[in-house]
Design a protein around this motif. Structure first.
Motif, mmCIF file in Angstrom:
data_model
loop_
_atom_site.group_PDB
_atom_site.id
_atom_site.type_symbol
_atom_site.label_atom_id
_atom_site.label_comp_id
_atom_site.label_asym_id
_atom_site.label_seq_id
_atom_site.Cartn_x
_atom_site.Cartn_y
_atom_site.Cartn_z
ATOM 1 N N ARG A 31 27.177 55.247 38.229
ATOM 2 C CA ARG A 31 27.211 55.836 39.572
ATOM 3 C C ARG A 31 26.320 57.086 39.626
ATOM 4 O O ARG A 31 25.572 57.311 40.565
ATOM 5 N N GLU A 65 22.693 56.102 39.624
ATOM 6 C CA GLU A 65 22.245 55.605 40.929
ATOM 7 C C GLU A 65 21.971 56.742 41.909
ATOM 8 O O GLU A 65 21.094 56.638 42.759
ATOM 9 N N GLN A 66 22.736 57.825 41.763
ATOM 10 C CA GLN A 66 22.467 59.002 42.625
ATOM 11 C C GLN A 66 21.207 59.721 42.170
ATOM 12 O O GLN A 66 20.356 60.090 42.972
ATOM 13 N N ARG A 67 21.136 59.923 40.844
ATOM 14 C CA ARG A 67 20.054 60.760 40.334
ATOM 15 C C ARG A 67 18.691 60.093 40.371
ATOM 16 O O ARG A 67 17.673 60.755 40.545
ATOM 17 N N GLU A 75 17.219 58.363 42.544
ATOM 18 C CA GLU A 75 16.501 58.569 43.814
ATOM 19 C C GLU A 75 16.016 60.014 43.926
ATOM 20 O O GLU A 75 14.904 60.271 44.382
ATOM 21 N N GLU A 76 16.857 60.938 43.466
ATOM 22 C CA GLU A 76 16.436 62.349 43.486
ATOM 23 C C GLU A 76 15.232 62.555 42.570
ATOM 24 O O GLU A 76 14.274 63.251 42.901
ATOM 25 N N THR A 80 14.504 53.728 47.143
ATOM 26 C CA THR A 80 15.500 52.739 46.698
ATOM 27 C C THR A 80 14.789 51.518 46.096
ATOM 28 O O THR A 80 15.231 50.957 45.090
#
Ligand code: GTP
Length: 377
Positions: A212, A215-217, A219-220, A340
């Motif tokens: 999780r 998946e957040q990082r 994109e950053e 994405t």
């Protein structure tokens, strides 16, 4: 007689008038203080991270309450606060006025601090711990207010003035007790939020981040890589024949291998690289500012470190190897796509390279090259 009475009354009236003026001034001053306090509290309650809260208290409260010195001492028995602040890149060690104490007793003992604020003159031995900035002038009078929540001692709020009479023994402490209790509530809340934030993004077995978080990082990281026109590489790592390790040495030995391997990978990576457990015995790493050849070198270093490992468990030595697939996104050479889509491509390409490494015999690194290469470049 008549004249003197009139004079007396006039004098009395003047005295009364000046008393009234004084009272009015005090009322105005108190109402202003109350308004400032309310606005301070509202803003404090709206902060959602520990670092923001520390900055707000140390930065704003000093001016707001007209203090010469302010410091905040936080009890950090398990080193959690330090690690939360570190992860947020907050330089807590150099923050003037912030002290992390390793135990409640360290404070209680050094100051004999009770649950009530201490008010009075600065006493070197007792107060030094709370106001120990290098070249700063020492305050003449201080308030040291404990921060307590549900009978738990969280730290202390320390206020100082260069004037001896600003804080004197016997003065009312309602105001400072009130601020200390609001800060304690915010501190407890923020600590809970930080703990939840971390635990929901960390894999408990290996201590590295989970999917999780990745998946957040990712994109950053891709956003940053596009902004700075810097490459971003992705490693897909998978322990070889892990099923055999489980079958041969037991599931617990397998768990131990996973934790050791994660630790080794983390050690090879830089602090700001991202490492996540992606699934069972799979890990994904994101290497910022690393082009394809640098990423291959790092992957090779990881592979070698693991092949050299002697993982011991219950008097047995477990041989471990790892296969690694590499893929790189090079903003300057890639098609413009939503992050994405790039993220998906990057992971898929690294995964396909990993599959190649497995197919070619395992314990090796395969580079899948650049993703989304633009035809026009
Ligand atoms: N001990 C332990 N085993 C796990 C965990 N998660 C997944 N596994 C096991 O990891 C094994 C993965 O096996 P496979 O996917 O067949 O792959 P492999 O044996 O590593 O073979 P290759 O990847 O092809 O080299 C399975 O037996 C899973 O049960 C875990 O958290 N702990």
């Amino acid at each position: 007689m008549g004249l003197s009475l009139e004079q007396d009354i006039t004098t009395d009236l003047r005295v009364l008038e000046s008393h009234l003026d004084g009272m009015l001034n005090r009322v105005q001053h108190n109402s202003l203080t109350l308004k400032r306090l309310q606005s301070f509290e509202m803003r404090l309650l709206g902060l959602s991270s520990l670092a923001e809260m520390i900055e707000f208290i140390l930065g704003e409260a000093k001016a707001l309450f007209d203090l010469d010195v302010i410091s905040l001492c936080l009890i950090d028995a398990k080193n959690e606060i330090a690690s939360y602040l570190e992860v947020d890149n907050y330089n807590y060690q150099d923050r003037e006025g912030l002290f992390l104490a390793s135990s409640e007793w360290q404070l209680r003992h050094s100051f004999g601090l009770s649950d009530q604020p201490f008010l009075g003159s600065y006493q070197t031995t007792a107060c030094e711990k709370f106001f120990s900035e290098s070249n700063q002038q020492k305050p003449a009078s201080v308030v040291i207010a404990p921060l307590i929540r549900r009978d738990k001692y969280l730290g202390s709020l320390n206020l100082g003035s260069y004037h001896n009479e600003r804080f004197m023994q016997g003065m009312a402490t309602d105001f400072v007790e009130h601020i200390a209790s609001v800060i304690s509530i915010c501190l407890e809340n923020n600590l809970n939020v930080e703990t939840m934030r971390r635990t929901s993004l960390v894999d408990p077995l290996t201590g590295v981040n989970n999917r999780r978080f990745l998946e957040q990082r990712i994109e950053e990281e891709l956003d940053r890589s596009q902004r700075n026109r810097e490459p971003l590489s992705c490693l897909f790592l998978d322990i070889d024949y892990f099923k055999r390790i489980n079958d041969g040495f037991g599931h617990q030995a397998g768990d131990h291998v996973l934790a050791v391997v994660a630790g080794v990978i983390k050690k090879v990576l830089r602090n700001n690289d991202v490492l996540a457990r992606y699934g069972g015995e799979e890990f994904v790493a994101l290497l910022s500012q690393s082009d394809a050849s640098t990423a291959s070198e790092i992957a090779e270093r990881i592979r070698l470190s693991i092949a050299k490992l002697q993982v011991e468990y219950a008097d047995q030595v477990i041989p471990v190897t790892i296969s690694i697939g590499v893929a790189t996104y090079q903003a300057s050479r890639s098609q413009k796509k939503p992050v994405t889509e790039i993220a998906l491509q990057l992971i898929q390409t690294a995964d396909a390279a990993l599959y190649e490494a497995k197919r070619k015999g395992r314990n090796r690194v395969e580079n899948g090259g650049l993703v989304l290469v633009s035809e026009s470049v």
